[in-house]
Design a protein around this motif. Structure first.
Motif, PDB file in Angstrom:
ATOM      1  N   THR B 298      34.871  47.513 -53.006  1.00 54.87           N
ATOM      2  CA  THR B 298      34.060  46.797 -53.857  1.00 54.87           C
ATOM      3  C   THR B 298      34.362  45.384 -53.283  1.00 54.87           C
ATOM      4  N   PRO B 299      33.210  44.639 -52.972  1.00 53.17           N
ATOM      5  CA  PRO B 299      33.104  43.122 -52.280  1.00 53.17           C
ATOM      6  C   PRO B 299      33.880  42.398 -53.354  1.00 53.17           C
ATOM      7  N   VAL B 300      34.809  41.369 -52.676  1.00 51.88           N
ATOM      8  CA  VAL B 300      35.272  40.273 -53.667  1.00 51.88           C
ATOM      9  C   VAL B 300      34.665  38.920 -53.144  1.00 51.88           C
ATOM     10  N   LEU B 301      34.186  38.005 -54.191  1.00 54.30           N
ATOM     11  CA  LEU B 301      33.528  36.985 -53.680  1.00 54.30           C
ATOM     12  C   LEU B 301      34.007  35.782 -54.479  1.00 54.30           C
ATOM     13  N   LYS B 302      34.010  34.699 -53.802  1.00 52.21           N
ATOM     14  CA  LYS B 302      34.489  33.551 -54.515  1.00 52.21           C
ATOM     15  C   LYS B 302      33.407  32.177 -54.516  1.00 52.21           C
ATOM     16  N   ASP B 303      33.000  31.717 -55.497  1.00 52.83           N
ATOM     17  CA  ASP B 303      32.113  30.720 -55.174  1.00 52.83           C
ATOM     18  C   ASP B 303      30.732  31.173 -54.516  1.00 52.83           C
ATOM     19  N   GLY B 304      30.413  32.536 -54.813  1.00 53.83           N
ATOM     20  CA  GLY B 304      29.149  33.118 -54.189  1.00 53.83           C
ATOM     21  C   GLY B 304      29.329  33.629 -52.894  1.00 53.83           C
ATOM     22  N   ALA B 305      30.512  33.329 -52.106  1.00 62.41           N
ATOM     23  CA  ALA B 305      30.857  33.749 -50.922  1.00 62.41           C
ATOM     24  C   ALA B 305      31.761  34.937 -50.720  1.00 62.41           C
ATOM     25  N   PRO B 306      31.364  35.842 -49.792  1.00 63.56           N
ATOM     26  CA  PRO B 306      32.244  36.912 -49.688  1.00 63.56           C
ATOM     27  C   PRO B 306      33.761  36.323 -49.058  1.00 63.56           C
ATOM     28  N   VAL B 307      34.759  36.937 -49.886  1.00 64.54           N
ATOM     29  CA  VAL B 307      36.123  36.429 -49.135  1.00 64.54           C
ATOM     30  C   VAL B 307      37.134  37.722 -49.206  1.00 64.54           C
ATOM     31  N   GLY B 308      36.692  39.085 -49.352  1.00 65.64           N
ATOM     32  CA  GLY B 308      37.644  40.148 -49.292  1.00 65.64           C
ATOM     33  C   GLY B 308      36.871  41.214 -49.789  1.00 65.64           C
ATOM     34  N   THR B 309      37.933  42.400 -49.886  1.00 61.50           N
ATOM     35  CA  THR B 309      37.162  43.563 -50.337  1.00 61.50           C
ATOM     36  C   THR B 309      38.442  44.399 -51.028  1.00 61.50           C
ATOM     37  N   ILE B 310      38.204  44.921 -51.974  1.00 57.38           N
ATOM     38  CA  ILE B 310      39.223  45.915 -52.779  1.00 57.38           C
ATOM     39  C   ILE B 310      39.620  47.181 -51.988  1.00 57.38           C
ATOM     40  N   THR B 311      40.804  47.508 -51.868  1.00 55.28           N
ATOM     41  CA  THR B 311      41.223  48.683 -51.015  1.00 55.28           C
ATOM     42  C   THR B 311      41.521  49.876 -51.847  1.00 55.28           C
ATOM     43  N   SER B 312      42.083  49.629 -52.979  1.00 58.53           N
ATOM     44  CA  SER B 312      42.536  50.566 -54.046  1.00 58.53           C
ATOM     45  C   SER B 312      42.048  50.163 -55.488  1.00 58.53           C
ATOM     46  N   GLY B 313      41.513  51.047 -56.340  1.00 56.94           N
ATOM     47  CA  GLY B 313      41.413  50.326 -57.615  1.00 56.94           C
ATOM     48  C   GLY B 313      41.296  51.757 -58.590  1.00 56.94           C
ATOM     49  N   THR B 314      41.688  51.338 -59.881  1.00 53.47           N
ATOM     50  CA  THR B 314      41.763  52.532 -60.874  1.00 53.47           C
ATOM     51  C   THR B 314      41.705  51.883 -62.149  1.00 53.47           C
ATOM     52  N   PHE B 315      41.774  52.801 -63.234  1.00 57.67           N
ATOM     53  CA  PHE B 315      42.312  52.246 -64.367  1.00 57.67           C
ATOM     54  C   PHE B 315      43.540  52.452 -64.794  1.00 57.67           C
ATOM     55  N   GLY B 316      44.546  51.477 -65.055  1.00 63.47           N
ATOM     56  CA  GLY B 316      45.944  51.524 -65.236  1.00 63.47           C
ATOM     57  C   GLY B 316      46.289  52.026 -66.719  1.00 63.47           C
ATOM     58  N   PRO B 317      46.561  53.462 -66.758  1.00 65.73           N
ATOM     59  CA  PRO B 317      47.117  53.934 -68.273  1.00 65.73           C
ATOM     60  C   PRO B 317      47.840  53.147 -68.826  1.00 65.73           C
ATOM     61  N   SER B 318      48.964  52.616 -68.254  1.00 68.63           N
ATOM     62  CA  SER B 318      50.203  51.973 -68.907  1.00 68.63           C
ATOM     63  C   SER B 318      49.670  50.458 -69.070  1.00 68.63           C
ATOM     64  N   LEU B 319      48.896  49.869 -68.015  1.00 68.97           N
ATOM     65  CA  LEU B 319      48.276  48.541 -68.364  1.00 68.97           C
ATOM     66  C   LEU B 319      47.252  48.700 -69.261  1.00 68.97           C
ATOM     67  N   ASP B 320      46.702  49.854 -69.493  1.00 68.94           N
ATOM     68  CA  ASP B 320      45.458  50.038 -70.525  1.00 68.94           C
ATOM     69  C   ASP B 320      44.315  48.822 -70.061  1.00 68.94           C
ATOM     70  N   ALA B 321      44.106  48.910 -68.937  1.00 69.56           N
ATOM     71  CA  ALA B 321      43.096  48.152 -68.235  1.00 69.56           C
ATOM     72  C   ALA B 321      42.901  48.345 -66.692  1.00 69.56           C
ATOM     73  N   PRO B 322      41.464  48.131 -66.255  1.00 73.21           N
ATOM     74  CA  PRO B 322      41.482  48.198 -64.798  1.00 73.21           C
ATOM     75  C   PRO B 322      42.469  47.431 -64.142  1.00 73.21           C
TER      76      PRO B 322
END
Lengths: 123, 364
Positions: B298-322
């Motif tokens: 997933t691309p990460v943007l700041k103020d409309g410009a690309p600044v990085g990329t997600i390398t791992s992502g999930t839904f955190g069951p203990s966090l109860d949030a992504p």
């Protein structure tokens, strides 16, 4: 009339309105559903178009419109409780409803026995 | 399942428990059992979970000059690792990229290594190349590795092996479990207290059954991934690869003090320069707004410009949030930075946050 797709959606047609969801087999394969993105009412969709997204802990999957139609309703209950897809995939876990669907549009889809055989062969 | 996949010594147990098996690093591994990833994840945070991690690479490294040789590839202080202690370490290439992350334990007369399944052939070859004549590396392909993790892990294992009761985080002992010679380390990959238990293949199923009978719940790779991500721990191949430096990854803490004086390890020049001038990207935690997980890529943007990329992502069951981690440019790496994620074409607001998402509860 209840029919199934090779992408593991079910579609139930009653009085010109088709209700669409994912099959019990699909929800088992996905595992715990944590998020569902649904199409906005009023959207015109074509057959085979990716119109919804279902996300489990592990992965995101597209849900396709089995037939063309106009989205008349999305299942708001899934936003608050996406686990409904796991608990009641062919009932309360439905995704969206399409209007303007003719019975003939479902002719190419599988009936329950054919879908069961399809799942069996794919295993 | 393709026939070319390897299986672990617990394959029959996984089948008996109704596991769903998936290919992972050349092995048929359980991704989940019938109760599902969220239930297995919660079992690990609330009581205890048992993971089969026998696919990982285990090896003994011994002989004259073995520790010093490992230090040529590894910026950790291996020579200073006390007997009975274990340490997280990195293997680097000559450009300062991370070839693998591993656990190194000092068993007294020899070192015990645990490396990633997908990297073991490469790691063992690379280590073999730097060894002097008097040292040798012996892979242990016939040993199983079980991870018992969670707040009840200490009580459960002490009931079978009383000598594990006095262990603290990153202690390691050689003991006898159910008559089998075992190497037990108090460590893991979940952020919880727990153990990793190395033992002969034939002893694995009897011990696993005893641990399950004592209250541990079988958990698969799915829960292992959501647990480690909430704990802010890297997955090699996703969050680390051979182009990532320890400084970019926020893992410069693994570099020993003595090593920062001598700079005598592979890739030291890059590490030294990045420590002095800052890296061009940094690993950060990212919390998306809403409920939709942001996946790797997933691309990460700041103020409309690309600044990085997600390398791992999930839904955190203990966090109860992504929750997610990824690499962003230094100007976007500050805690609290507002960023935007491009989630399948839809902009979703997110925030850069410190790791871990769930505090570690290890027994220090």
């Amino acid at each position: 009339m209840l029919r199934f797709t090779k992408d593991h959606e079910w579609i139930r047609l009653e009085d010109g309105v088709a209700t669409v969801g994912i099959t019990d087999h699909a929800q088992q394969a996905l595992g715990d559903v944590v998020f569902v993105e649904l199409p906005a009412p009023g959207r015109e969709v074509s057959a085979g178009e990716a119109v919804a997204v279902v996300e489990s802990v592990k992965a995101a999957s597209d849900v396709y419109a089995p037939v063309a139609g106009r989205v008349v309703e999305a299942n708001a209950a899934l936003s608050a409780d996406p686990g409904l897809v796991n608990r009641d995939p062919t009932g309360g876990g439905w995704f969206f409803r399409l209007s303007g669907v003719e019975e003939a549009a479902l002719a190419g889809l599988m009936d329950e026995a054919a879908y069961a055989a399809f799942v069996e062969n794919a295993a | 399942m393709a026939e070319s996949l390897l299986s672990t010594p617990l394959a029959d147990l996984h089948a008996a428990l109704g596991a769903r098996m998936v290919p992972f690093a050349g092995y048929a591994m359980p991704v989940q059992y019938p109760r599902g990833i969220i239930a297995e994840h919660r079992a690990c945070r609330e009581k205890a979970a048992l993971f089969d991690v026998s696919h990982m690479g285990q090896a003994l490294l011994e002989g004259e000059g073995a520790a010093a040789a490992l230090e040529r590839l590894c910026p950790a202080d291996v020579l200073g690792l006390k007997p009975g202690r274990q340490r997280y370490a990195l293997l680097l290439n000559s450009e300062g990229g991370i070839e693998d992350d591993l656990m190194v334990a000092n068993l007294g007369a020899r070192l015990f290594l645990v490396v990633n399944a997908s990297r073991k052939a490469l790691d063992f070859a690379a280590i073999g190349e730097v060894l002097p004549a008097g040292a040798r590396l012996s892979p242990l392909p016939d040993r199983a590795l079980l991870a018992l993790q969670g707040p009840d892990a200490g009580r459960i294992l002490a009931g079978i092996a009383p000598d594990t009761a006095a262990m603290r985080f990153l202690d390691v002992i050689e003991t006898v479990l159910d008559g089998a010679p075992a190497i037990v380390a108090r460590s893991g990959y979940t952020g919880e207290d727990g153990f990793e238990i190395s033992l002969p293949a034939e002893a694995a199923e009897p011990l696993a059954r005893r641990l399950l009978a004592a209250g541990a719940e079988a958990a698969g790779l799915g829960a292992r991934d959501s647990l480690r991500l909430e704990a802010g721990l890297c997955l090699y191949g996703s969050d680390l690869d051979s182009t990532t430096s320890p400084v970019e990854a926020g893992l410069a803490w693994t570099i020993g003090k003595r090593r920062r004086v001598a700079w005598d390890f592979a890739g030291a020049a890059r590490v030294r320069e990045e420590l002095a001038k800052g890296p061009r990207r940094r690993r950060v935690g990212i919390l998306p707004e809403g409920r939709q997980p942001a996946r790797a890529g997933t691309p990460v943007l700041k103020d409309g410009a690309p600044v990085g990329t997600i390398t791992s992502g999930t839904f955190g069951p203990s966090l109860d949030a992504p929750c997610a981690m990824g690499y962003v440019a230094p100007e976007a790496a500050e805690d609290g930075t507002a960023v935007t994620l491009d989630l399948r074409g839809r902009p979703v607001p997110a925030r850069v946050t410190p790791l871990p998402f769930i505090p570690h509860r290890v027994l220090r």
